[in-house]
Design a protein around this motif. Structure first.
Motif, PDB file in Angstrom:
ATOM      1  N   TYR A  40       0.807  -1.221   0.000  1.00  0.00           N
ATOM      2  CA  TYR A  40       0.000   0.000   0.000  1.00  0.00           C
ATOM      3  C   TYR A  40       0.843   1.274   0.000  1.00  0.00           C
ATOM      4  N   SER A  41       2.157   1.135   0.006  1.00  0.00           N
ATOM      5  CA  SER A  41       3.049   2.286   0.144  1.00  0.00           C
ATOM      6  C   SER A  41       2.994   3.221  -1.070  1.00  0.00           C
ATOM      7  N   LEU A  42       2.836   4.504  -0.764  1.00  0.00           N
ATOM      8  CA  LEU A  42       2.895   5.547  -1.790  1.00  0.00           C
ATOM      9  C   LEU A  42       4.215   6.306  -1.722  1.00  0.00           C
ATOM     10  N   GLY A  43       4.887   6.199  -0.582  1.00  0.00           N
ATOM     11  CA  GLY A  43       6.151   6.900  -0.391  1.00  0.00           C
ATOM     12  C   GLY A  43       6.832   6.425   0.869  1.00  0.00           C
ATOM     13  N   THR A  44       8.131   6.744   0.993  1.00  0.00           N
ATOM     14  CA  THR A  44       8.901   6.261   2.133  1.00  0.00           C
ATOM     15  C   THR A  44       9.888   7.296   2.655  1.00  0.00           C
ATOM     16  N   LYS A  45      10.229   7.108   3.904  1.00  0.00           N
ATOM     17  CA  LYS A  45      11.329   7.807   4.551  1.00  0.00           C
ATOM     18  C   LYS A  45      12.125   6.735   5.270  1.00  0.00           C
ATOM     19  N   THR A  46      13.358   6.513   4.821  1.00  0.00           N
ATOM     20  CA  THR A  46      14.227   5.531   5.443  1.00  0.00           C
ATOM     21  C   THR A  46      14.894   6.132   6.672  1.00  0.00           C
ATOM     22  N   ALA A  47      15.002   5.350   7.714  1.00  0.00           N
ATOM     23  CA  ALA A  47      15.669   5.728   8.962  1.00  0.00           C
ATOM     24  C   ALA A  47      15.153   7.040   9.553  1.00  0.00           C
ATOM     25  N   PRO A  48      13.835   7.139   9.786  1.00  0.00           N
ATOM     26  CA  PRO A  48      13.331   8.354  10.434  1.00  0.00           C
ATOM     27  C   PRO A  48      13.884   8.449  11.858  1.00  0.00           C
ATOM     28  N   THR A  49      13.989   9.654  12.360  1.00  0.00           N
ATOM     29  CA  THR A  49      14.455   9.867  13.727  1.00  0.00           C
ATOM     30  C   THR A  49      13.306   9.585  14.693  1.00  0.00           C
ATOM     31  N   ILE A  50      13.551   8.673  15.632  1.00  0.00           N
ATOM     32  CA  ILE A  50      12.542   8.289  16.618  1.00  0.00           C
ATOM     33  C   ILE A  50      13.055   8.706  17.991  1.00  0.00           C
ATOM     34  N   GLY A  51      12.296   9.562  18.647  1.00  0.00           N
ATOM     35  CA  GLY A  51      12.703  10.098  19.941  1.00  0.00           C
ATOM     36  C   GLY A  51      12.555   9.111  21.085  1.00  0.00           C
ATOM     37  N   ALA A  52      13.102   9.503  22.231  1.00  0.00           N
ATOM     38  CA  ALA A  52      13.040   8.685  23.441  1.00  0.00           C
ATOM     39  C   ALA A  52      11.627   8.661  24.011  1.00  0.00           C
ATOM     40  N   GLN A  53      11.365   7.668  24.836  1.00  0.00           N
ATOM     41  CA  GLN A  53      10.078   7.552  25.495  1.00  0.00           C
ATOM     42  C   GLN A  53       9.839   8.764  26.395  1.00  0.00           C
ATOM     43  N   GLY A  54       8.575   9.181  26.457  1.00  0.00           N
ATOM     44  CA  GLY A  54       8.203  10.301  27.301  1.00  0.00           C
ATOM     45  C   GLY A  54       6.753  10.207  27.702  1.00  0.00           C
TER      46      GLY A  54
END
Length: 124
Positions: A40-54
């Protein structure tokens, strides 16, 4: 009422943060599996920045996928959902609706102007 400790909630969110090869897909419908996220993918971002738990507004715990401007739209269609996958293990990690469905066109850049929140609400 069921109550889960912050440690338990954070452990689940850490599984997402520990993904070996995260890819964020913009999808034409809600995926229920890794294969569907790819399909179903229309587009991608490889290695997005994922923040710490909060702390999550209203209670619970969260992580956020940071804004970006360097993703790629690969197909034309109406985007309705985000899907975060681990490409190295072929796992769907999370999926959620986009705030407002929108038409995207192949060849255009994919950007995220507001962080995406993935989290657990408090037990009720």
């Amino acid at each position: 009422m069921t109550t889960l400790s912050t440690d338990i909630l954070d452990a689940g969110l850490q599984q997402i943060r520990d993904a070996a090869s995260p890819v964020l897909h913009l999808c034409s419908q809600e995926p229920a599996s890794y294969a569907e996220a790819e399909s179903y993918s229309l587009g991608t971002k490889t290695a997005p920045t994922i923040g710490a738990q909060g702390n999550r507004s209203g209670g619970g715990r969260k992580i956020e996928i940071a804004t970006f401007t360097d993703g790629e739209i690969d197909a034309t269609g109406t985007a309705t959902h985000w899907a975060l996958v681990d490409a190295a293990t072929s796992r769907l990690l999370a999926s959620l609706p986009v705030p407002a469905p929108q038409v995207v066109t192949a060849g255009n850049p994919l950007s995220l102007t507001s962080a995406i929140e993935i989290g657990f609400a408090p037990a009720t």
